[in-house]
Design a protein around this motif. Sequence first.
Motif, PDB file in Angstrom:
ATOM      1  N   LEU A  96       0.770  -1.241   0.197  1.00 26.83           N
ATOM      2  CA  LEU A  96      -0.002   0.096   0.017  1.00 26.83           C
ATOM      3  C   LEU A  96       0.612   1.243   0.121  1.00 26.83           C
ATOM      4  O   LEU A  96       0.322   2.297  -0.567  1.00 26.83           O
ATOM      5  CB  LEU A  96      -0.942   0.029   1.239  1.00 26.83           C
ATOM      6  N   GLN A  97       2.059   1.250   0.669  1.00 28.57           N
ATOM      7  CA  GLN A  97       2.981   2.232   0.492  1.00 28.57           C
ATOM      8  C   GLN A  97       3.607   2.464  -0.774  1.00 28.57           C
ATOM      9  O   GLN A  97       3.833   3.647  -1.222  1.00 28.57           O
ATOM     10  CB  GLN A  97       3.981   2.421   1.786  1.00 28.57           C
ATOM     11  N   LEU A  98       3.813   1.255  -1.162  1.00 26.11           N
ATOM     12  CA  LEU A  98       4.309   1.432  -2.646  1.00 26.11           C
ATOM     13  C   LEU A  98       3.601   2.161  -3.635  1.00 26.11           C
ATOM     14  O   LEU A  98       3.774   3.018  -4.474  1.00 26.11           O
ATOM     15  CB  LEU A  98       4.628  -0.175  -3.069  1.00 26.11           C
ATOM     16  N   ARG A  99       2.151   1.721  -3.441  1.00 20.28           N
ATOM     17  CA  ARG A  99       1.040   2.480  -4.313  1.00 20.28           C
ATOM     18  C   ARG A  99       0.950   3.950  -4.119  1.00 20.28           C
ATOM     19  O   ARG A  99       0.930   4.666  -4.893  1.00 20.28           O
ATOM     20  CB  ARG A  99      -0.425   1.918  -3.923  1.00 20.28           C
ATOM     21  N   ASP A 100       1.095   4.223  -2.838  1.00 13.62           N
ATOM     22  CA  ASP A 100       1.046   5.675  -2.282  1.00 13.62           C
ATOM     23  C   ASP A 100       2.212   6.350  -3.250  1.00 13.62           C
ATOM     24  O   ASP A 100       2.145   7.387  -3.654  1.00 13.62           O
ATOM     25  CB  ASP A 100       1.057   5.915  -0.859  1.00 13.62           C
ATOM     26  N   MET A 101       3.339   5.856  -3.259  1.00 10.93           N
ATOM     27  CA  MET A 101       4.695   6.203  -3.712  1.00 10.93           C
ATOM     28  C   MET A 101       4.267   6.486  -5.392  1.00 10.93           C
ATOM     29  O   MET A 101       4.749   7.383  -5.769  1.00 10.93           O
ATOM     30  CB  MET A 101       5.850   5.474  -3.415  1.00 10.93           C
ATOM     31  N   LEU A 102       3.822   5.418  -5.892  1.00 18.37           N
ATOM     32  CA  LEU A 102       3.708   5.352  -7.222  1.00 18.37           C
ATOM     33  C   LEU A 102       2.497   6.560  -7.738  1.00 18.37           C
ATOM     34  O   LEU A 102       2.439   7.253  -8.701  1.00 18.37           O
ATOM     35  CB  LEU A 102       2.915   4.194  -7.843  1.00 18.37           C
ATOM     36  N   ALA A 103       1.609   6.597  -6.749  1.00 17.03           N
ATOM     37  CA  ALA A 103       0.489   7.766  -6.979  1.00 17.03           C
ATOM     38  C   ALA A 103       1.168   9.208  -6.920  1.00 17.03           C
ATOM     39  O   ALA A 103       0.825   9.851  -7.862  1.00 17.03           O
ATOM     40  CB  ALA A 103      -0.335   7.540  -6.013  1.00 17.03           C
ATOM     41  N   GLU A 104       2.169   9.314  -6.200  1.00 16.91           N
ATOM     42  CA  GLU A 104       3.052  10.446  -6.078  1.00 16.91           C
ATOM     43  C   GLU A 104       3.777  10.880  -7.317  1.00 16.91           C
ATOM     44  O   GLU A 104       4.106  11.814  -7.751  1.00 16.91           O
ATOM     45  CB  GLU A 104       4.011  10.463  -4.878  1.00 16.91           C
ATOM     46  N   PHE A 105       4.382   9.644  -8.018  1.00 14.70           N
ATOM     47  CA  PHE A 105       5.080   9.798  -9.472  1.00 14.70           C
ATOM     48  C   PHE A 105       3.956   9.846 -10.515  1.00 14.70           C
ATOM     49  O   PHE A 105       4.467   9.950 -11.766  1.00 14.70           O
ATOM     50  CB  PHE A 105       5.750   8.513  -9.582  1.00 14.70           C
ATOM     51  N   GLY A 106       2.661   9.791 -10.419  1.00 14.01           N
ATOM     52  CA  GLY A 106       1.665  10.038 -11.516  1.00 14.01           C
ATOM     53  C   GLY A 106       1.491   8.783 -12.302  1.00 14.01           C
ATOM     54  O   GLY A 106       1.208   8.883 -13.385  1.00 14.01           O
ATOM     55  N   ALA A 107       1.683   7.759 -11.710  1.00 13.43           N
ATOM     56  CA  ALA A 107       1.530   6.279 -12.159  1.00 13.43           C
ATOM     57  C   ALA A 107       0.242   5.583 -12.088  1.00 13.43           C
ATOM     58  O   ALA A 107      -0.063   4.693 -12.831  1.00 13.43           O
ATOM     59  CB  ALA A 107       2.437   5.383 -11.536  1.00 13.43           C
ATOM     60  N   ALA A 108      -0.810   6.348 -11.672  1.00  8.70           N
ATOM     61  CA  ALA A 108      -2.324   5.750 -11.524  1.00  8.70           C
ATOM     62  C   ALA A 108      -2.557   5.793 -13.100  1.00  8.70           C
ATOM     63  O   ALA A 108      -2.457   6.761 -13.966  1.00  8.70           O
ATOM     64  CB  ALA A 108      -2.964   6.820 -11.002  1.00  8.70           C
ATOM     65  N   GLY A 109      -3.340   4.723 -13.422  1.00  9.77           N
ATOM     66  CA  GLY A 109      -3.749   4.559 -14.805  1.00  9.77           C
ATOM     67  C   GLY A 109      -2.715   4.111 -15.928  1.00  9.77           C
ATOM     68  O   GLY A 109      -2.958   3.867 -17.068  1.00  9.77           O
TER      69      GLY A 109
END
Length: 383
Positions: A96-109
């Motif tokens: 889940l923390q990895l997902r938050d980091m990826l969200a910060e990087f604009g990786a959503a979608g």
Amino acid sequence: MALHFERSELAQRRAATIAKLEKAGLDGLLMFRQESMFYLTGYDTFGYVFFQCLYLGSDGRVALITRAPDLRQARHTSDIEDIRIWVDGPDVNPALQLRDMLAEFGAAGKKLGVEYDAYGLTAANGKKLDTALAGFCTLADASRLVSELRVIKSPAELAYIRRAGELADDAWDAALTQVHAGAFEGDILAAMQGAVFAGGGDYPGNEFIIGAGQDALLCRYFSGRKHLAETDQITLEWAGAYRRYHAAMMRTVPIGTTSPRHIEMHKVACEAMAACRDALKPGEPIGNVFDAYARICDKNGMKSHRLNACGYSMGTTFAPNWMDWPMFYHDNPVIAEPGMVFFLHMILMDSDSGCAMCPGHSVIVTDQGNEALSRHSLDLVTR
């Protein structure tokens, strides 16, 4: 900082990886193989036994998420600047923390590659990863993406491989001072590993393999040491390791009386090695190498005593084993190229006679063929 390569070389490797990501239609890569992390950043640890992920984006962004004990490890051994720590707890899910980091990087979608085939990603953590990223981004198996780059070594890597080969030879020399009737297997192992350490080398990716008597027909390490009998045989498989790069070798040594069966099996194994080295050339599929081994063994009546593979790539590998991709087996379509490094083992194990014969050494693929890394011949050594 303990970097073993120039920063420019690490940057070139990351650029080549990004090019492969773009070609595969991926926006980033989630790495769980410690080999990939070491190759791209220099990061050297055994912390991959816990959840740990190195992210490389197609935009060049690099970030590591790991546990606190590896914060300073990463700072000391790598060029990674963005290091995130997940905190241990009974209900903590680092995915889940990895997902938050990826969200910060604009990786959503976005579409991200994952190294699913990794000792650093257990089935349990893989399930957590898939669940955490479900609906957030698209995941695709990219387990071989970095391995396909690592298989061809740079000049700097080959220098480490050559040193590993020298250390493997030193270990063999040390072994021969200890191998004799009545010798204790523990003393043999101590001499071999000690020679590697004394030469500035490392622990290998897996244990040295040793077995006497009927155990000489085994090709895995197991616990429990014994003394050699007056008439005996011992099989050794070991690797020199330097800066995590490996060069493996293998031998069977008859003790006391050398049986005619040992001599016959050695002759066939050496003929097979010559045929395999003839088949290992740039531009040819490596499956041809196994076919050469099988052909020689089978025509000499030893089909039931050979294996279904006869070697594999050597490189920078971490526990639990030093075997790297790809392997020599029938119909393997991978094309040999200069700069690849392979361990060739001509294993013959005759359960009927109780005899083993397993000569092997590592080679570098060259423009014309291949070059042996060992200074030793495959002549039959007896004690």
